[in-house]
Write a protein that holds these residues in place. Structure first.
Motif, PDB file in Angstrom:
ATOM      1  N   PRO A 149      68.827  30.646  41.582  1.00  0.00           N
ATOM      2  CA  PRO A 149      70.084  30.359  42.557  1.00  0.00           C
ATOM      3  C   PRO A 149      71.318  31.405  42.273  1.00  0.00           C
ATOM      4  CG  PRO A 149      70.182  28.864  40.343  1.00  0.00           C
ATOM      5  CD  PRO A 149      68.726  29.420  40.416  1.00  0.00           C
ATOM      6  N   ASP A 150      71.611  31.676  43.377  1.00  0.00           N
ATOM      7  CA  ASP A 150      72.601  32.889  42.991  1.00  0.00           C
ATOM      8  C   ASP A 150      73.793  32.562  44.076  1.00  0.00           C
ATOM      9  OD1 ASP A 150      71.685  33.309  45.620  1.00  0.00           O
ATOM     10  OD2 ASP A 150      70.389  35.319  45.134  1.00  0.00           O
ATOM     11  N   GLY A 151      74.190  31.410  44.667  1.00  0.00           N
ATOM     12  CA  GLY A 151      75.128  31.433  45.393  1.00  0.00           C
ATOM     13  C   GLY A 151      75.168  32.134  46.656  1.00  0.00           C
ATOM     14  N   GLN A 152      74.257  32.553  47.268  1.00  0.00           N
ATOM     15  CA  GLN A 152      74.259  33.449  48.387  1.00  0.00           C
ATOM     16  C   GLN A 152      73.503  32.742  49.552  1.00  0.00           C
ATOM     17  OE1 GLN A 152      76.079  36.308  48.604  1.00  0.00           O
ATOM     18  NE2 GLN A 152      76.593  35.748  46.514  1.00  0.00           N
ATOM     19  N   ILE A 153      74.097  32.698  50.573  1.00  0.00           N
ATOM     20  CA  ILE A 153      73.431  31.983  52.210  1.00  0.00           C
ATOM     21  C   ILE A 153      72.408  32.738  52.503  1.00  0.00           C
ATOM     22  CG2 ILE A 153      73.830  31.004  54.157  1.00  0.00           C
ATOM     23  CD1 ILE A 153      75.369  29.438  51.843  1.00  0.00           C
ATOM     24  N   ARG A 154      71.189  32.217  52.331  1.00  0.00           N
ATOM     25  CA  ARG A 154      70.027  33.018  52.965  1.00  0.00           C
ATOM     26  C   ARG A 154      70.049  32.946  54.791  1.00  0.00           C
ATOM     27  NH1 ARG A 154      69.983  34.035  48.413  1.00  0.00           N
ATOM     28  NH2 ARG A 154      68.348  33.799  47.058  1.00  0.00           N
ATOM     29  N   PRO A 155      69.914  34.383  55.122  1.00  0.00           N
ATOM     30  CA  PRO A 155      69.995  34.466  56.724  1.00  0.00           C
ATOM     31  C   PRO A 155      69.038  33.261  57.300  1.00  0.00           C
ATOM     32  CG  PRO A 155      70.036  36.641  55.670  1.00  0.00           C
ATOM     33  CD  PRO A 155      69.818  35.749  54.584  1.00  0.00           C
ATOM     34  N   GLY A 156      67.863  33.251  56.818  1.00  0.00           N
ATOM     35  CA  GLY A 156      66.912  32.349  57.606  1.00  0.00           C
ATOM     36  C   GLY A 156      67.391  30.979  57.655  1.00  0.00           C
ATOM     37  N   MET A 157      68.397  30.572  56.650  1.00  0.00           N
ATOM     38  CA  MET A 157      68.774  29.182  56.885  1.00  0.00           C
ATOM     39  C   MET A 157      69.607  29.123  58.144  1.00  0.00           C
ATOM     40  SD  MET A 157      71.230  26.907  56.425  1.00  0.00           S
ATOM     41  CE  MET A 157      72.689  27.716  55.815  1.00  0.00           C
ATOM     42  N   LEU A 158      70.584  29.801  58.229  1.00  0.00           N
ATOM     43  CA  LEU A 158      71.483  29.972  59.531  1.00  0.00           C
ATOM     44  C   LEU A 158      70.775  30.024  60.657  1.00  0.00           C
ATOM     45  CD1 LEU A 158      74.661  31.860  57.917  1.00  0.00           C
ATOM     46  CD2 LEU A 158      74.326  29.503  58.342  1.00  0.00           C
ATOM     47  N   GLU A 159      69.664  31.134  60.898  1.00  0.00           N
ATOM     48  CA  GLU A 159      68.759  31.172  61.878  1.00  0.00           C
ATOM     49  C   GLU A 159      68.028  29.855  62.434  1.00  0.00           C
ATOM     50  OE1 GLU A 159      66.315  34.272  60.658  1.00  0.00           O
ATOM     51  OE2 GLU A 159      68.082  35.944  60.871  1.00  0.00           O
ATOM     52  N   THR A 160      67.586  29.032  61.387  1.00  0.00           N
ATOM     53  CA  THR A 160      67.022  27.942  61.569  1.00  0.00           C
ATOM     54  C   THR A 160      67.912  26.797  62.096  1.00  0.00           C
ATOM     55  OG1 THR A 160      65.255  28.416  59.927  1.00  0.00           O
ATOM     56  CG2 THR A 160      65.800  26.078  60.532  1.00  0.00           C
ATOM     57  N   ALA A 161      69.218  26.809  61.621  1.00  0.00           N
ATOM     58  CA  ALA A 161      70.126  25.913  61.899  1.00  0.00           C
ATOM     59  C   ALA A 161      70.567  26.137  63.531  1.00  0.00           C
ATOM     60  CB  ALA A 161      71.281  25.932  61.156  1.00  0.00           C
ATOM     61  N   ARG A 162      70.865  27.174  63.812  1.00  0.00           N
ATOM     62  CA  ARG A 162      71.118  27.834  65.122  1.00  0.00           C
ATOM     63  C   ARG A 162      70.004  27.429  66.102  1.00  0.00           C
ATOM     64  NH1 ARG A 162      73.122  32.809  62.640  1.00  0.00           N
ATOM     65  NH2 ARG A 162      75.226  32.595  62.425  1.00  0.00           N
ATOM     66  N   ALA A 163      68.665  27.756  65.892  1.00  0.00           N
ATOM     67  CA  ALA A 163      67.794  27.548  66.788  1.00  0.00           C
ATOM     68  C   ALA A 163      67.394  26.080  67.076  1.00  0.00           C
ATOM     69  CB  ALA A 163      66.607  28.364  66.359  1.00  0.00           C
ATOM     70  N   ALA A 164      67.726  25.134  65.911  1.00  0.00           N
ATOM     71  CA  ALA A 164      67.544  23.868  66.271  1.00  0.00           C
ATOM     72  C   ALA A 164      68.731  22.970  66.650  1.00  0.00           C
ATOM     73  CB  ALA A 164      66.745  23.236  64.810  1.00  0.00           C
ATOM     74  N   GLY A 165      69.921  23.727  66.661  1.00  0.00           N
ATOM     75  CA  GLY A 165      70.943  23.065  66.902  1.00  0.00           C
ATOM     76  C   GLY A 165      71.404  21.963  65.760  1.00  0.00           C
ATOM     77  N   ALA A 166      71.464  22.249  64.634  1.00  0.00           N
ATOM     78  CA  ALA A 166      71.401  21.166  63.713  1.00  0.00           C
ATOM     79  C   ALA A 166      72.903  21.113  63.162  1.00  0.00           C
ATOM     80  CB  ALA A 166      70.530  21.685  62.378  1.00  0.00           C
ATOM     81  N   LEU A 167      73.193  19.925  62.513  1.00  0.00           N
ATOM     82  CA  LEU A 167      74.615  19.689  61.850  1.00  0.00           C
ATOM     83  C   LEU A 167      74.265  19.884  60.517  1.00  0.00           C
ATOM     84  CD1 LEU A 167      77.007  18.801  62.997  1.00  0.00           C
ATOM     85  CD2 LEU A 167      76.517  16.340  62.209  1.00  0.00           C
ATOM     86  N   LEU A 168      75.357  20.820  59.830  1.00  0.00           N
ATOM     87  CA  LEU A 168      75.156  20.971  58.461  1.00  0.00           C
ATOM     88  C   LEU A 168      76.080  20.315  57.585  1.00  0.00           C
ATOM     89  CD1 LEU A 168      75.252  25.090  58.817  1.00  0.00           C
ATOM     90  CD2 LEU A 168      73.316  23.333  58.681  1.00  0.00           C
ATOM     91  N   VAL A 169      75.778  19.376  56.696  1.00  0.00           N
ATOM     92  CA  VAL A 169      76.536  18.825  55.720  1.00  0.00           C
ATOM     93  C   VAL A 169      76.417  19.327  54.304  1.00  0.00           C
ATOM     94  CG1 VAL A 169      77.046  16.294  54.892  1.00  0.00           C
ATOM     95  CG2 VAL A 169      76.063  16.471  57.211  1.00  0.00           C
ATOM     96  N   PRO A 170      77.519  19.804  54.099  1.00  0.00           N
ATOM     97  CA  PRO A 170      77.541  20.304  52.592  1.00  0.00           C
ATOM     98  C   PRO A 170      77.683  19.148  51.658  1.00  0.00           C
ATOM     99  CG  PRO A 170      79.770  20.599  53.552  1.00  0.00           C
ATOM    100  CD  PRO A 170      78.777  20.130  54.494  1.00  0.00           C
TER     101      PRO A 170
END
Length: 229
Positions: A149-170
């Motif tokens: 773990p390094d506290g960095q957001i991986r680009p693939g996660m955001l690309e997946t969320a955008r493509a699926a129209g997902a809601l993100l809950v921190p």
């Protein structure tokens, strides 16, 4: 009863020695379960955020939901959902490699549904996950800095969320007592009789959320959890 471990239907290749790993995978899951059992049985969760509102959000969803948390708190999350309703228990995303198979049965035994993507497939892992999110609109848990773990957001996660129209809950958790393993890259391990406080933040629209917004939301929530704890 719903099937707790499911595999992606994507075409994939198998290796001649895969079947030989079955006894090792079984033993690994047994060892993991033996270590986790006294923690699972004695840990208690307190909600610093509104539990009923989160359950309502999950049950009334009209789009897939991705629960975001830092990878360092993975085992805290496993115990924090201990008494969560089974029908909205977040789905765990795994892969069919040894490191993931070695703990999957343990997670399933504790009530977590698992969906496993194929690594040796002409269909990319990201595409497999996007298809799952779009077709079933599930609640899933993802660690955006997995591999750290390094506290960095991986680009693939955001690309997946955008493509699926997902809601993100921190989400974030504070535990006491807790064992901290590692120096630069830390993992937080709950101990028997730990008390875990559960926090979640305002949902973000995965269609427009940026890496900075996700990181800031997780860091702020984690800081709040530490201060409250």
């Amino acid at each position: 009863m719903r099937q707790l471990i499911r595999f992606s239907s994507a075409p994939h290749q198998t290796r001649w020695f895969d079947s030989l790993l079955t006894p090792v995978i079984t033993l690994s899951n047994l060892m993991m379960a033996a270590w986790l059992y006294p923690v699972w049985g004695t840990t208690r969760t307190r909600w610093g955020s509104d539990k009923a509102e989160l359950i309502r959000l999950f049950r009334e969803r009209t789009r897939p939901i991705i629960c975001l948390a830092w990878h360092a708190s993975e085992l805290l999350a496993v115990c924090a959902f201990r008494r969560f309703p089974r029908d909205v228990m977040p789905m765990v995303i795994g892969h069919d490699g040894f490191s993931s198979l070695a703990v999957q049965q343990t997670a399933a035994n504790y009530g977590y549904p698992l969906w496993v993507y194929r690594r040796r497939s002409p269909v990319t892992a990201k595409t497999q996950i996007i298809e799952l999110l779009k077709s079933e609109r599930p609640v899933v848990g993802l660690y955006p800095d997995a591999g750290g773990p390094d506290g960095q957001i991986r680009p693939g996660m955001l690309e997946t969320a955008r493509a699926a129209g997902a809601l993100l809950v921190p989400m974030a958790w504070h535990a006491r007592p807790v064992l901290v393993v590692g120096w630069r890259r830390r993992f937080y391990l709950p101990l028997p009789y730990s008390r875990i406080t559960f926090y979640y933040g305002r949902p973000l629209d995965g269609a427009t959320a940026t890496a900075d917004e996700c990181r800031q939301a997780l860091d702020n929530l984690q800081q709040h959890a530490r201060e409250a704890g």
